[in-house]
Design an enzyme around this catalytic site. Structure first.
Site, PDB file in Angstrom:
ATOM      1  N   GLY A   7     -15.932   5.335  -2.823  1.00  0.00           N
ATOM      2  CA  GLY A   7     -15.300   5.618  -1.533  1.00  0.00           C
ATOM      3  C   GLY A   7     -15.133   4.373  -0.688  1.00  0.00           C
ATOM      4  N   ASP A  53       2.996   2.369  -4.947  1.00  0.00           N
ATOM      5  CA  ASP A  53       3.047   2.487  -6.412  1.00  0.00           C
ATOM      6  C   ASP A  53       3.535   3.854  -6.871  1.00  0.00           C
ATOM      7  OD1 ASP A  53       0.649   3.763  -5.720  1.00  0.00           O
ATOM      8  OD2 ASP A  53      -0.498   2.910  -7.390  1.00  0.00           O
ATOM      9  N   GLY A  61     -12.847   2.054  -1.127  1.00  0.00           N
ATOM     10  CA  GLY A  61     -11.469   1.553  -1.158  1.00  0.00           C
ATOM     11  C   GLY A  61     -11.288   0.432  -2.170  1.00  0.00           C
ATOM     12  N   GLU A  67       0.837  -1.213   0.000  1.00  0.00           N
ATOM     13  CA  GLU A  67       0.000   0.000   0.000  1.00  0.00           C
ATOM     14  C   GLU A  67       0.862   1.250   0.000  1.00  0.00           C
ATOM     15  OE1 GLU A  67      -3.037  -0.015  -1.212  1.00  0.00           O
ATOM     16  OE2 GLU A  67      -3.705  -1.328   0.412  1.00  0.00           O
ATOM     17  N   ASP A 101      -3.953   0.741  -9.646  1.00  0.00           N
ATOM     18  CA  ASP A 101      -5.370   0.416  -9.837  1.00  0.00           C
ATOM     19  C   ASP A 101      -5.690   0.217 -11.312  1.00  0.00           C
ATOM     20  OD1 ASP A 101      -5.394   0.857  -7.156  1.00  0.00           O
ATOM     21  OD2 ASP A 101      -6.418   2.793  -7.247  1.00  0.00           O
ATOM     22  N   SER A 156     -13.360   2.138  -7.394  1.00  0.00           N
ATOM     23  CA  SER A 156     -14.484   2.394  -8.293  1.00  0.00           C
ATOM     24  C   SER A 156     -14.070   3.392  -9.375  1.00  0.00           C
ATOM     25  CB  SER A 156     -15.679   2.930  -7.513  1.00  0.00           C
ATOM     26  OG  SER A 156     -15.330   4.131  -6.857  1.00  0.00           O
ATOM     27  N   SER A 157     -13.158   4.298  -9.060  1.00  0.00           N
ATOM     28  CA  SER A 157     -12.765   5.305 -10.052  1.00  0.00           C
ATOM     29  C   SER A 157     -11.969   4.670 -11.194  1.00  0.00           C
ATOM     30  CB  SER A 157     -11.977   6.450  -9.400  1.00  0.00           C
ATOM     31  OG  SER A 157     -10.861   5.939  -8.739  1.00  0.00           O
TER      32      SER A 157
HETATM   33  C1  GLA Z   1      -5.187   4.634  -4.368  1.00  0.00           C
HETATM   34  C2  GLA Z   1      -4.371   5.058  -5.583  1.00  0.00           C
HETATM   35  C3  GLA Z   1      -3.306   4.014  -5.911  1.00  0.00           C
HETATM   36  C4  GLA Z   1      -2.480   3.639  -4.684  1.00  0.00           C
HETATM   37  C5  GLA Z   1      -3.371   3.344  -3.483  1.00  0.00           C
HETATM   38  C6  GLA Z   1      -2.586   3.149  -2.219  1.00  0.00           C
HETATM   39  O1  GLA Z   1      -5.948   3.491  -4.666  1.00  0.00           O
HETATM   40  O2  GLA Z   1      -5.209   5.241  -6.694  1.00  0.00           O
HETATM   41  O3  GLA Z   1      -2.493   4.495  -6.946  1.00  0.00           O
HETATM   42  O4  GLA Z   1      -1.539   4.627  -4.389  1.00  0.00           O
HETATM   43  O5  GLA Z   1      -4.327   4.364  -3.268  1.00  0.00           O
HETATM   44  O6  GLA Z   1      -1.800   2.011  -2.286  1.00  0.00           O
END
Ligand code: GLA
Length: 392
Positions: free
Chosen positions: A130, A53, A132, A50, A180, A135-136
């Site tokens: 929202g 990236d 986690g 986490e 993502d 969805s975006s």
């Molecule tokens: C969001 C961001 C990702 C990543 C995570 C945390 O999902 O879109 O690029 O940084 O948070 O790991």
């Protein structure tokens, strides 16, 4: 796997017919004609890795069995309608970002010119915003697949991920990494995706297990600033570390053996941020190796350690997530942690199959006693990535 060359003449791939019919009917009802294309893309769970990236580290996400569908047809401006409550219809020109959900779709069109003048769009989704679960990225990757096809291009999975990344990073303004969009575009059913964000190299890791997803009920909005603030802290920490180790190009390159010295060079809270990045990098590599050996208990233990690091060092957890993780461990889960950016969203839990219902019931009861509401856990499995569902 994403297949850009799906055949024409209203052919359909395998997939939940009802969801496709739903988005087609929303489109038809709104615009009075049938869509030219329907595409869909999944959300994701990040098993571990986490906030790495954008720090050049490894990540280990998988696409989940909940998706977003985008139906598209020709239009002069951008007209968008959503089947989800709380997302009013939008009619707009490409122009500057408006700060609403249409930015993710228009951002894709602007990034690649697919099509730049406009389109009519209908969206339905099984993904909470929202939550986690990205969805975006699901919306923007599905939009990239639909708009690309509408414009007569045949974007491959790399091109979809890039368009969606540009939309979110450059147009919406969330300084996200590429995790993502990459997993949502490339995922293979039954596999997690190990992505080395320093090189862009990917490896599909068999992941036949399921994880429990427990929503905290706290909605995060990455555009609110905490995410970009963490990213800026990491940039500053890297600058300071480079005064001691000029060869460093990303924080995740810092070896664990140098962490103690790095921490003494950095003012608070940058010392904690770097500790998270360096230890999370080591945990993610270890988790990927444990997954290869099929040792789920070891993976799960690393998840729990990762949660402590998000809570104490990256400081992006919320009390609801901390209670869920502590209850999971207390009631016999193999491991648990907050997934995604944090500041709300969802917790994932790994359990032995035989213990699953007892553990989940007890965790839900603990949460309900503390927060006076009952969470709704569900089971996620590793699903396939973006696809074209229909081309007229
Ligand atoms: C969001 C961001 C990702 C990543 C995570 C945390 O999902 O879109 O690029 O940084 O948070 O790991």
């Amino acid at each position: 796997m994403y297949h850009p060359r799906m055949s024409s003449n209203l052919s359909r791939t395998a997939g939940p017919g009802a969801a496709i019919e739903q988005v087609i009917s929303l489109f038809q009802h709104t615009y009075g004609f049938a869509p030219a294309v329907v595409a869909s893309a999944p959300g994701r769970v990040n098993l571990i890795g986490e906030h790495l990236d954008y720090n050049g580290g490894p990540v280990l996400p998988f696409a989940i069995n909940r998706r977003t569908w985008v139906a598209a047809g020709p239009g002069r401006n951008f007209e968008l309608v959503s089947g989800e409550p709380g997302f009013p219809p939008v009619h707009r020109a490409a122009g500057a970002p408006q700060g609403d959900w249409s930015d993710y779709v228009v951002g894709v069109a602007r990034a690649v010119g697919w099509p730049s003048h406009g389109a009519r769009i209908a969206v339905t989704s099984e993904l909470p915003v929202g939550g986690g679960l990205s969805s975006s990225a699901a919306l923007s990757v599905a939009a990239a697949a639909a708009l690309g096809r509408l414009a007569g291009s045949l974007p491959d999975a790399d091109a979809l991920a890039e368009a969606a990344f540009r939309a979110e990073h450059d147009y919406v303004g969330v300084r996200c990494g590429r995790m993502d969009q990459t997993v949502v575009a490339h995922a293979i059913e039954g596999h997690a995706l190990y992505l080395d964000t320093a090189t862009g190299a990917t490896r599909a890791c068999p992941f036949p297990s399921t994880v429990w997803v427990v929503p905290t009920g706290v909605e995060h909005a990455l555009t609110e600033g905490s995410y970009n603030a963490r990213r800026a802290e990491c940039t500053r920490a890297l600058e300071l570390c480079r005064s001691r180790w000029p060869e460093l190009t990303a924080l995740a390159e810092l070896d664990l053996s140098r962490l103690a010295e790095a921490v003494t060079l950095l003012p608070a809270p940058l010392d904690r941020r770097v500790r998270h990045v360096v230890t999370e990098t080591a945990r993610t590599r270890a988790a990927s190796a444990a997954l290869e050996r099929g040792n789920l208990a070891e993976v799960a233990q690393l998840l729990t350690e990762g949660h402590a690091s998000l809570r104490d060092d990256y400081q992006c957890s919320v009390p609801e997530a901390d209670v869920l993780v502590a209850a999971a461990v207390e009631h016999g889960a193999l491991g648990a942690r907050l997934t995604g950016a944090g500041w709300g969203g969802s917790v994932i839990m790994l359990t032995e199959e035989r213990d699953a219902s007892t553990v989940i019931d007890r965790v839900a009861a603990t949460f309900a006693r503390r927060f006076d509401r009952t969470p709704a856990p569900w089971r996620a499995r590793a699903a396939g990535g973006a696809r074209l569902d229909l081309v007229a």
